[in-house]
Design an enzyme around this catalytic site. Structure first.
Site, PDB file in Angstrom:
ATOM      1  N   HIS A 123      24.400  38.032-121.976  1.00 42.17           N
ATOM      2  CA  HIS A 123      25.108  36.703-121.579  1.00 42.17           C
ATOM      3  C   HIS A 123      26.438  36.957-121.695  1.00 42.17           C
ATOM      4  O   HIS A 123      26.615  37.221-122.669  1.00 42.17           O
ATOM      5  CB  HIS A 123      23.815  35.853-122.211  1.00 42.17           C
ATOM      6  CG  HIS A 123      24.476  34.176-121.880  1.00 42.17           C
ATOM      7  ND1 HIS A 123      26.233  33.554-122.376  1.00 42.17           N
ATOM      8  CD2 HIS A 123      24.065  33.661-121.107  1.00 42.17           C
ATOM      9  CE1 HIS A 123      25.840  32.544-121.919  1.00 42.17           C
ATOM     10  NE2 HIS A 123      24.438  32.306-121.175  1.00 42.17           N
ATOM     11  N   GLN A 203      16.540  33.334-126.663  1.00 39.55           N
ATOM     12  CA  GLN A 203      16.022  33.223-125.698  1.00 39.55           C
ATOM     13  C   GLN A 203      14.297  33.349-127.078  1.00 39.55           C
ATOM     14  O   GLN A 203      13.237  33.497-126.048  1.00 39.55           O
ATOM     15  CB  GLN A 203      15.737  34.023-124.781  1.00 39.55           C
ATOM     16  CG  GLN A 203      16.954  33.747-124.193  1.00 39.55           C
ATOM     17  CD  GLN A 203      17.193  32.544-122.805  1.00 39.55           C
ATOM     18  OE1 GLN A 203      15.574  31.508-122.782  1.00 39.55           O
ATOM     19  NE2 GLN A 203      18.022  31.973-122.282  1.00 39.55           N
ATOM     20  N   LYS A 226      17.501  25.827-127.372  1.00 41.35           N
ATOM     21  CA  LYS A 226      16.579  26.537-125.959  1.00 41.35           C
ATOM     22  C   LYS A 226      14.945  26.208-127.131  1.00 41.35           C
ATOM     23  O   LYS A 226      13.936  26.475-126.627  1.00 41.35           O
ATOM     24  CB  LYS A 226      16.974  28.100-126.000  1.00 41.35           C
ATOM     25  CG  LYS A 226      18.408  28.129-125.775  1.00 41.35           C
ATOM     26  CD  LYS A 226      18.627  28.110-124.488  1.00 41.35           C
ATOM     27  CE  LYS A 226      19.783  28.957-124.216  1.00 41.35           C
ATOM     28  NZ  LYS A 226      20.319  28.401-122.711  1.00 41.35           N
ATOM     29  N   CYS A 363      25.026  33.106-116.423  1.00 44.11           N
ATOM     30  CA  CYS A 363      25.619  33.654-117.132  1.00 44.11           C
ATOM     31  C   CYS A 363      25.974  35.729-117.414  1.00 44.11           C
ATOM     32  O   CYS A 363      25.854  35.819-118.610  1.00 44.11           O
ATOM     33  CB  CYS A 363      25.889  33.338-118.231  1.00 44.11           C
ATOM     34  SG  CYS A 363      26.690  31.025-117.717  1.00 44.11           S
TER      35      CYS A 363
END
Length: 405
Positions: A123, A203, A226, A363
């Protein structure tokens, strides 16, 4: 196995229609929805506890301080940190990575010619801070390439490691492709080369068990939003000996022991890196989210989500011209394009059918460039997604492609 029907009812935002259709929310890699336990924790803080922490002697100040530090203990337990003092509250993963990059620059550990190692899968938040660090210090940014299936080239990684490698900063799960990197093995190799290791777990936190001590890493950054918590709260975990060896980044209240106009002495961990009033409510809500996650059962969640991703890939595979990105053994996200159809057009039509997905480069522009594309359609999954959501996804993609061709 958790009770999916009762669990879904714990997320009030899902009980609505979009464009006259049941909401199918498949944008969880961007942000997750919040269960009642988290919403109530936030509300309770502001209704019954709200006060600044650490410096007050009155009742509410004590309550707020106790709740905030209990949240730190919850996070430490979730990560298997050696001590809660290793848990630094931040605004999110981006903030945590920037903190590490900046204190490494301030510490003088990165000198001209020293190398920072990241991967093609990163990212932007795990690219740009290191570019800025290299600009300040004369360091050199090195990139681990990936294969056509979206997995990292391990031979190239080992070839890039050398005595000049100062830090390996790596995503655990790719937010774009769902690639799960072999963190433990790559960490061991980096440590053998004498490098520090930072893991971007933005993530991974919602999908994986995390044991920072077993991994052998030095830093781990995560974002609350998240993992079913609010936006604006995150965590940087760092090994105490490494954190103690680094200077503070921001100056202000809380991170000091004593201030005079001549000299300031700095506080101990974790307060050395927590300048100013923190996001107290966010930390408390993050703890509630982690309690929800562990109470539901991470192993059961992981199994449920991976079954959904495999079902989604199977359901979509019959669409002519579809291409999936990332390895078959994905986590969190399924990324794809359809030949002759722009991902933005596809996502827009799917929204008209009540299916929320993410389109664009996520991103990760360097990763998209590696595959010669401008972006993908990304369906990303969470604990509350169901087989019906997969069916709705497949129907929406199929109908939209038919209209666009």
């Amino acid at each position: 196995m958790f009770q999916l029907d009762s669990l879904i009812s714990d997320f009030p935002i899902l009980d609505q229609t979009i464009q006259g259709r049941r909401l199918v929310y498949l944008d969880n890699a961007a942000t997750t929805q919040k269960p009642m336990a988290v919403l109530l924790a936030s509300r309770h803080y502001y209704e019954a506890v709200n006060s600044n922490i650490h410096r007050g002697t009155h009742y509410l100040a004590r309550l707020a301080t106790e709740a905030f530090e209990k949240a730190r203990q919850t996070v430490a337990g979730h990560l298997n940190a050696a001590t809660p003092d290793e848990v630094i509250f931040t605004s999110g993963t981006t903030d945590g990575i920037n903190l590490v990059a900046n204190v490494l620059a301030l510490s003088g550990r990165i000198r001209p010619g020293d190398e920072i190692l990241i991967s093609t899968l990163e990212h932007h938040s795990n690219i740009v801070p290191w570019q800025m660090l290299c600009e300040r210090t004369g360091g050199v940014l090195k990139i681990i390439p990936c294969h056509e299936d979206g997995s990292l080239d391990q031979e190239a990684f080992l070839a890039l490691l050398n005595e000049r490698t100062r830090i390996l900063s790596l995503t655990w799960i790719s937010n774009s492709f769902g690639t799960v990197n072999p963190i433990a093995e790559m960490t061991a190799a980096a440590k053998n080369a004498g490098a520090l290791v930072l893991i971007d777990a933005a993530q991974a936190t919602a999908h994986m068990h995390i044991n920072v001590q077993a991994l052998g890493i030095d830093f781990l950054a995560l974002s609350g939003h998240k993992v079913y918590a609010p936006t604006g709260i995150g965590v940087l975990w760092g090994r105490a000996d490494v954190l103690n060896s680094l200077p503070p980044w921001r100056g202000g209240g809380e991170m000091i022991k004593e201030v005079t106009f001549e000299k300031t002495s700095y506080n101990e961990l974790p307060f050395k890196f927590e300048a100013g009033t923190p996001n107290i409510e966010g930390a408390i809500a993050l703890a509630a989210a982690l309690d929800f996650l562990n109470g539901t059962g991470l192993s059961a969640i992981q199994k449920h989500e991976r079954e959904l991703i495999r079902s989604a890939a199977d359901a979509l595979s019959s669409i002519p011209g579809i291409r999936f990105y990332g390895p078959d053994d994905r986590a969190g996200a399924l990324s794809f394009n359809v030949e002759g159809v722009h991902q933005y057009d596809l996502g827009t039509l799917m929204d008209q059918m009540g299916v929320a997905v993410r389109t664009g480069h996520h991103c990760c522009q360097p990763l998209m460039a590696r595959f010669g594309i401008t972006g993908t359609v990304r369906a990303s999954f969470a604990v509350y997604n169901t087989d019906k959501d997969v069916e709705a996804l497949a129907e929406a993609v199929g109908r939209s492609v038919a209209m666009l061709r």
